[in-house]
Design an enzyme around this catalytic site. Structure first.
Site, short mmCIF file in Angstrom:
data_model
loop_
_atom_site.label_atom_id
_atom_site.label_comp_id
_atom_site.label_asym_id
_atom_site.label_seq_id
_atom_site.Cartn_x
_atom_site.Cartn_y
_atom_site.Cartn_z
N LYS A 1 0.86 -1.17 0.00
CA LYS A 1 0.00 0.00 0.00
C LYS A 1 0.90 1.23 0.00
CE LYS A 1 -1.50 2.75 3.06
NZ LYS A 1 -1.38 4.03 2.27
N GLY B 1 -4.72 3.03 -1.16
CA GLY B 1 -5.63 3.32 -0.06
C GLY B 1 -4.99 4.29 0.91
N ASP B 2 -5.77 4.72 1.89
CA ASP B 2 -5.22 5.59 2.92
C ASP B 2 -4.96 4.78 4.18
OD1 ASP B 2 -7.76 5.18 3.99
OD2 ASP B 2 -8.47 7.19 3.49
N GLY B 3 -4.37 5.44 5.17
CA GLY B 3 -4.01 4.73 6.39
C GLY B 3 -5.20 4.24 7.18
N GLY C 1 -8.09 3.40 6.03
CA GLY C 1 -8.75 2.32 5.32
C GLY C 1 -7.85 1.11 5.14
N VAL C 2 -7.20 1.02 3.99
CA VAL C 2 -6.39 -0.15 3.65
C VAL C 2 -5.25 -0.36 4.65
CG1 VAL C 2 -4.88 -1.18 1.90
CG2 VAL C 2 -6.99 -0.04 1.21
N GLY C 3 -4.64 0.72 5.12
CA GLY C 3 -3.56 0.58 6.08
C GLY C 3 -4.00 -0.14 7.34
N GLU D 1 9.91 1.87 10.63
CA GLU D 1 10.93 2.89 10.38
C GLU D 1 10.20 4.22 10.47
OE1 GLU D 1 12.96 5.65 9.49
OE2 GLU D 1 12.55 5.16 7.39
N CYS E 1 13.38 11.58 7.24
CA CYS E 1 13.35 11.24 8.66
C CYS E 1 14.74 11.30 9.28
CB CYS E 1 12.73 9.86 8.86
SG CYS E 1 13.46 8.57 7.83
N GLU F 1 9.42 16.78 15.28
CA GLU F 1 9.89 16.61 13.90
C GLU F 1 9.09 17.54 13.00
OE1 GLU F 1 11.01 12.93 10.97
OE2 GLU F 1 9.06 12.86 11.93
#
Length: 479
Positions: free
Chosen positions: A174, A205-207, A209-211, A249, A282, A382
């Site tokens: 994803k 998908g977005d986090g 939903g599919v995430g 990560e 990051c 961050e």
């Protein structure tokens, strides 16, 4: 090519169960550049089922054959380099020069390193001379769910896919909905390389939903996620009920410690590293810690360097930095810059608002703050934009204390000509990686962090290991 809306499941492009259009925004123009469909539970289930069905055959495929497919993937990847560069530049805002070199180049670099590491990887080996009938076998974790970010798209996709391929895992990818176009091309490359059906599957998908569906799915054995610490926490909680392996990560707040004996390019190098990819890394050295007797000179130089960093459209060639990825990120960065001003940090370069001449697009001024203290928001959060915070220290011990005073632990940096000091700090700094005097980590060096920067390692031999389970066998018959 950039408006393909289907998912890649079981070796075919298929339509979503229930079309749910999502407009991908070009951060340079703030206009839609493509339309994709976000998947739902039925799409996730179909992709996972395909990966599960393909797993036994793929695990049984000899490593040499899996490596050969990875070599073919690298070949077709390089042939489509320009398409990948344009896709990443359009969707996430990397200027074309950066997209062609660092963004596309990272993927080729990782695939090549995995091929080399795979040829030396010990899938089976004796326990030791004391136990001639014991074997240690490394086998695939199983079905791997891969969730990748928008900031270094091909870097993260290849780090996960390459390791999964070598280890014998099947997978469901994803990609970020903010930068999915390059992932669609990557699925085409997988197809062209001739991977067996079901080994690689892609569902947009977005986090939420599919995430989330992948993180809690009973038939996914491992989640490998790169993104924010907040999202990593949610994924860990969602994965807990199925006890799947979770590889994270996450974010960072790297300290770049500049001692009074640093080389004369150390400050400039640190500023430019921070501004690279518009600060959207990051492992960016976002806190520059400078020894007090060279502090004023370093602040002046950092401001001058940042003032020379140009900002412009992603579609143009050149060494400028582009926009940040979306309006949400732009607003967050603006708020944090203002917070730095309000909390008393000294603005040396940049500031709020768009750079001169840019009244549209998510462009941020290259910004440098001095006289930052460890309690300030900009020293702790961050920012994920082109914003550098400079702090003063007196002694080596104080520098280590400030550097480690963070919830993050991804990458720290040391600038000094004193070899013994560098070695001391390398052991004392609480981070998964330490880079010194501008020397990058070598091929195969593991990427990853500790504390709230995540767990696990990516790249080379260490990355392959993270996609395997260890099986101890006794009573092994001589062959």
């Amino acid at each position: 090519m950039l408006e393909k809306r289907e998912f890649y499941i079981n070796g075919e492009w298929v339509s979503p169960a229930k079309p749910n259009d999502y407009h991908v925004i070009d951060p340079t123009t703030e206009e839609p550049c493509a339309v994709i469909s976000l998947g739902d539970q039925a799409d996730t289930d179909a992709a996972v089922a395909a990966a599960k069905a393909a797993l036994p055959g793929w695990m049984a495929t000899p490593p040499a054959d899996r490596i050969a497919l990875l070599e073919k993937l690298l070949e077709v990847y390089q042939a489509r380099a320009e398409d990948l560069a344009k896709a990443m530049s359009t969707a996430m805002g990397a200027p074309m020069d950066l997209a062609r070199t660092a963004q596309v180049g990272a993927g080729a670099y990782h695939l090549g390193n995995f091929i080399k590491a795979a040829k030396e990887f010990k899938f089976e080996q004796p326990l030791g001379d004391h136990a001639p009938n014991d074997r240690i076998i490394r086998e695939a974790v199983g079905v791997a769910g891969l969730i990748t970010p928008w900031n270094w798209p091909m870097n993260q996709i290849t780090l996960k896919v390459g390791a999964a391929v070598v280890s014998g895992c099947t997978m469901v990818l994803k990609p970020s909905e903010e930068s999915p176009l390059d992932a669609m091309i990557f699925a085409e490359l997988i197809d062209e390389a001739g991977f067996p059906k079901g080994v690689f599957n892609l569902v947009n998908g977005d986090g939420v939903g599919v995430g989330s569906q992948m993180s809690s799915h009973k038939d996914i054995d491992m989640i490998s996620f790169t993104g924010s610490t907040r999202a990593g926490t949610l994924i860990s909680k969602a994965a807990a009920d199925t006890l799947k392996k979770v590889h994270l990560e996450l974010g960072g707040k790297g300290a770049n410690i500049v001692f009074n004996d640093a080389d004369d390019k150390a400050v400039k190098r640190g500023v430019l590293h921070m501004m690279n990819n518009t600060g959207q890394s990051c492992n960016a050295p976002s806190r520059m810690l400078v020894q007090s007797d060279v502090y004023d000179k370093a602040v002046e130089e950092a401001g001058a360097v940042a003032s020379q960093v140009t900002v412009g459209p992603a579609s143009e060639d050149g060494r400028h930095i582009g926009p940040v990825v979306n309006e949400s990120q732009f607003n967050k960065i603006q708020d944090l810059i203002q917070k730095g001003i309000d909390e008393g940090a000294r603005l040396v370069a940049g500031g709020t608002g768009r750079p001169d001449g840019l009244n549209r697009g998510f462009f941020v001024k290259p910004t440098v703050f001095a006289d930052v203290t460890p309690d300030m928001t900009i020293a702790r959060e961050e920012i994920f934009g082109p914003v550098l915070s400079i702090m003063k220290f007196d002694s080596e011990e104080q520098a280590v204390q400030i550097a480690n005073d963070t919830v993050y632990g991804l990458t720290n940096y040391v600038q000094s000509q004193d070899g013994e000091r560098r070695n001391r700090l390398a052991r004392q700094l609480r981070s998964g990686m330490v880079e010194m005097n501008g020397q990058s980590r070598a091929a195969g060096s593991p990427f990853g962090g500790m504390k709230q920067s995540g767990n696990g390692r990516e790249g080379g031999m260490y990355g392959i290991e993270d996609f395997t389970e260890i099986k101890a066998v006794s009573g092994w018959a001589a062959e």
